[in-house]
Design a protein around this motif. Structure first.
Motif, PDB file in Angstrom:
ATOM      1  N   GLU A  25      43.884  38.481  40.475  1.00  0.00           N
ATOM      2  CA  GLU A  25      44.032  37.436  41.853  1.00  0.00           C
ATOM      3  C   GLU A  25      43.932  35.408  41.232  1.00  0.00           C
ATOM      4  OE1 GLU A  25      41.311  36.097  45.487  1.00  0.00           O
ATOM      5  OE2 GLU A  25      41.733  38.186  45.532  1.00  0.00           O
ATOM      6  N   GLU A  26      43.902  34.633  41.188  1.00  0.00           N
ATOM      7  CA  GLU A  26      44.311  33.505  41.104  1.00  0.00           C
ATOM      8  C   GLU A  26      42.531  33.153  40.504  1.00  0.00           C
ATOM      9  OE1 GLU A  26      45.309  28.563  39.973  1.00  0.00           O
ATOM     10  OE2 GLU A  26      46.193  30.587  40.865  1.00  0.00           O
ATOM     11  N   GLY A  27      41.659  32.413  40.332  1.00  0.00           N
ATOM     12  CA  GLY A  27      40.103  32.175  40.437  1.00  0.00           C
ATOM     13  C   GLY A  27      39.357  33.227  40.816  1.00  0.00           C
ATOM     14  N   ALA A  28      39.359  34.780  40.658  1.00  0.00           N
ATOM     15  CA  ALA A  28      38.706  35.839  40.472  1.00  0.00           C
ATOM     16  C   ALA A  28      37.850  35.577  39.240  1.00  0.00           C
ATOM     17  CB  ALA A  28      39.425  37.202  40.078  1.00  0.00           C
ATOM     18  N   PRO A  29      36.760  35.990  38.791  1.00  0.00           N
ATOM     19  CA  PRO A  29      36.384  36.873  38.021  1.00  0.00           C
ATOM     20  C   PRO A  29      37.116  37.374  36.707  1.00  0.00           C
ATOM     21  CG  PRO A  29      34.579  36.194  39.945  1.00  0.00           C
ATOM     22  CD  PRO A  29      35.746  36.637  40.650  1.00  0.00           C
ATOM     23  N   ALA A  30      37.059  36.930  35.903  1.00  0.00           N
ATOM     24  CA  ALA A  30      37.659  38.038  34.559  1.00  0.00           C
ATOM     25  C   ALA A  30      36.744  38.218  33.501  1.00  0.00           C
ATOM     26  CB  ALA A  30      38.835  37.578  34.791  1.00  0.00           C
ATOM     27  N   PHE A  31      36.923  39.080  33.166  1.00  0.00           N
ATOM     28  CA  PHE A  31      35.748  39.027  31.336  1.00  0.00           C
ATOM     29  C   PHE A  31      36.694  39.276  30.363  1.00  0.00           C
ATOM     30  CE2 PHE A  31      33.225  39.659  35.613  1.00  0.00           C
ATOM     31  CZ  PHE A  31      32.515  39.526  35.767  1.00  0.00           C
ATOM     32  N   ALA A  32      36.769  39.142  29.335  1.00  0.00           N
ATOM     33  CA  ALA A  32      37.102  38.974  28.246  1.00  0.00           C
ATOM     34  C   ALA A  32      36.074  40.040  26.844  1.00  0.00           C
ATOM     35  CB  ALA A  32      37.659  38.359  27.172  1.00  0.00           C
ATOM     36  N   GLY A  33      36.811  41.014  26.124  1.00  0.00           N
ATOM     37  CA  GLY A  33      35.750  41.687  25.272  1.00  0.00           C
ATOM     38  C   GLY A  33      36.407  41.205  24.122  1.00  0.00           C
ATOM     39  N   VAL A  34      35.712  41.255  22.613  1.00  0.00           N
ATOM     40  CA  VAL A  34      37.138  41.746  21.599  1.00  0.00           C
ATOM     41  C   VAL A  34      36.076  42.544  20.748  1.00  0.00           C
ATOM     42  CG1 VAL A  34      37.689  39.957  19.597  1.00  0.00           C
ATOM     43  CG2 VAL A  34      37.676  38.952  22.041  1.00  0.00           C
ATOM     44  N   ASP A  35      36.752  43.892  20.150  1.00  0.00           N
ATOM     45  CA  ASP A  35      35.980  44.267  19.099  1.00  0.00           C
ATOM     46  C   ASP A  35      36.622  43.929  17.596  1.00  0.00           C
ATOM     47  OD1 ASP A  35      35.480  46.578  17.544  1.00  0.00           O
ATOM     48  OD2 ASP A  35      36.915  47.931  18.533  1.00  0.00           O
ATOM     49  N   THR A  36      35.797  43.676  16.968  1.00  0.00           N
ATOM     50  CA  THR A  36      36.666  42.453  15.460  1.00  0.00           C
ATOM     51  C   THR A  36      36.134  43.491  14.767  1.00  0.00           C
ATOM     52  OG1 THR A  36      34.049  41.338  15.191  1.00  0.00           O
ATOM     53  CG2 THR A  36      35.854  40.245  16.742  1.00  0.00           C
ATOM     54  N   HIS A  37      37.528  43.222  13.828  1.00  0.00           N
ATOM     55  CA  HIS A  37      37.329  43.930  12.387  1.00  0.00           C
ATOM     56  C   HIS A  37      37.714  43.566  11.448  1.00  0.00           C
ATOM     57  CE1 HIS A  37      36.523  48.023  14.405  1.00  0.00           C
ATOM     58  NE2 HIS A  37      36.630  47.574  15.042  1.00  0.00           N
ATOM     59  N   THR A  86      40.673  43.376  18.765  1.00  0.00           N
ATOM     60  CA  THR A  86      41.258  43.957  20.106  1.00  0.00           C
ATOM     61  C   THR A  86      40.656  43.655  20.998  1.00  0.00           C
ATOM     62  OG1 THR A  86      41.285  45.992  18.727  1.00  0.00           O
ATOM     63  CG2 THR A  86      41.566  46.011  21.179  1.00  0.00           C
ATOM     64  N   LEU A  87      41.807  43.034  21.746  1.00  0.00           N
ATOM     65  CA  LEU A  87      40.689  41.947  23.043  1.00  0.00           C
ATOM     66  C   LEU A  87      41.391  42.970  24.655  1.00  0.00           C
ATOM     67  CD1 LEU A  87      39.808  39.160  24.532  1.00  0.00           C
ATOM     68  CD2 LEU A  87      42.241  38.952  24.905  1.00  0.00           C
ATOM     69  N   ALA A  88      40.490  43.140  25.477  1.00  0.00           N
ATOM     70  CA  ALA A  88      40.315  44.070  26.475  1.00  0.00           C
ATOM     71  C   ALA A  88      39.500  42.487  27.346  1.00  0.00           C
ATOM     72  CB  ALA A  88      39.532  44.681  26.348  1.00  0.00           C
ATOM     73  N   LEU A  89      40.964  42.763  28.490  1.00  0.00           N
ATOM     74  CA  LEU A  89      40.273  41.745  29.618  1.00  0.00           C
ATOM     75  C   LEU A  89      40.046  42.523  30.575  1.00  0.00           C
ATOM     76  CD1 LEU A  89      43.125  38.848  29.048  1.00  0.00           C
ATOM     77  CD2 LEU A  89      40.737  38.828  28.749  1.00  0.00           C
ATOM     78  N   LEU A  90      38.898  42.983  31.719  1.00  0.00           N
ATOM     79  CA  LEU A  90      38.790  42.743  32.875  1.00  0.00           C
ATOM     80  C   LEU A  90      38.295  42.004  34.018  1.00  0.00           C
ATOM     81  CD1 LEU A  90      36.296  45.688  31.534  1.00  0.00           C
ATOM     82  CD2 LEU A  90      38.966  46.140  31.840  1.00  0.00           C
ATOM     83  N   ASP A  91      39.226  42.824  35.024  1.00  0.00           N
ATOM     84  CA  ASP A  91      38.570  42.399  36.227  1.00  0.00           C
ATOM     85  C   ASP A  91      36.946  42.679  36.843  1.00  0.00           C
ATOM     86  OD1 ASP A  91      38.327  44.683  38.276  1.00  0.00           O
ATOM     87  OD2 ASP A  91      40.189  44.088  38.978  1.00  0.00           O
ATOM     88  N   ALA A  92      36.460  41.833  37.956  1.00  0.00           N
ATOM     89  CA  ALA A  92      35.543  41.784  38.419  1.00  0.00           C
ATOM     90  C   ALA A  92      34.777  43.307  38.167  1.00  0.00           C
ATOM     91  CB  ALA A  92      34.921  40.781  39.761  1.00  0.00           C
ATOM     92  N   LEU A  93      35.942  43.692  39.257  1.00  0.00           N
ATOM     93  CA  LEU A  93      35.762  45.780  39.131  1.00  0.00           C
ATOM     94  C   LEU A  93      35.983  46.504  38.163  1.00  0.00           C
ATOM     95  CD1 LEU A  93      37.440  45.774  42.452  1.00  0.00           C
ATOM     96  CD2 LEU A  93      34.860  45.388  42.161  1.00  0.00           C
ATOM     97  N   GLY A  94      36.325  45.899  37.003  1.00  0.00           N
ATOM     98  CA  GLY A  94      36.089  46.494  35.540  1.00  0.00           C
ATOM     99  C   GLY A  94      37.687  47.361  35.357  1.00  0.00           C
TER     100      GLY A  94
END
Length: 57
Positions: free
Chosen positions: A6-18, A23-31
């Motif tokens: 949903e546009e404007g909803a919080p989102a979170f990014a996590g990056v596992d670097t090697h 590797t990038l994973a994107l999650l919404d506010a509910l995981g």
């Protein structure tokens, strides 16, 4: 990759670097996973990662 974002909803990014890839994973506010992808750990891969991430932010 789109989905239930949903546009404007919080989102979170996590990056596992090697050394060879990131590797990038994107999650919404509910995981819930919005998307995940592996990118080469070079300038072109990082540019792709930014484009992928900007799709959601």
């Amino acid at each position: 990759m789109g989905g239930c974002f949903e546009e404007g909803a919080p989102a979170f990014a996590g990056v596992d670097t090697h050394k060879g890839s990131h590797t990038l994973a994107l999650l919404d506010a509910l995981g819930r996973r919005l998307g995940a992808r592996e990118f080469p750990a070079d300038a072109a891969g990082i540019a792709e990662l930014v484009v992928f991430c900007n799709f959601y932010f």
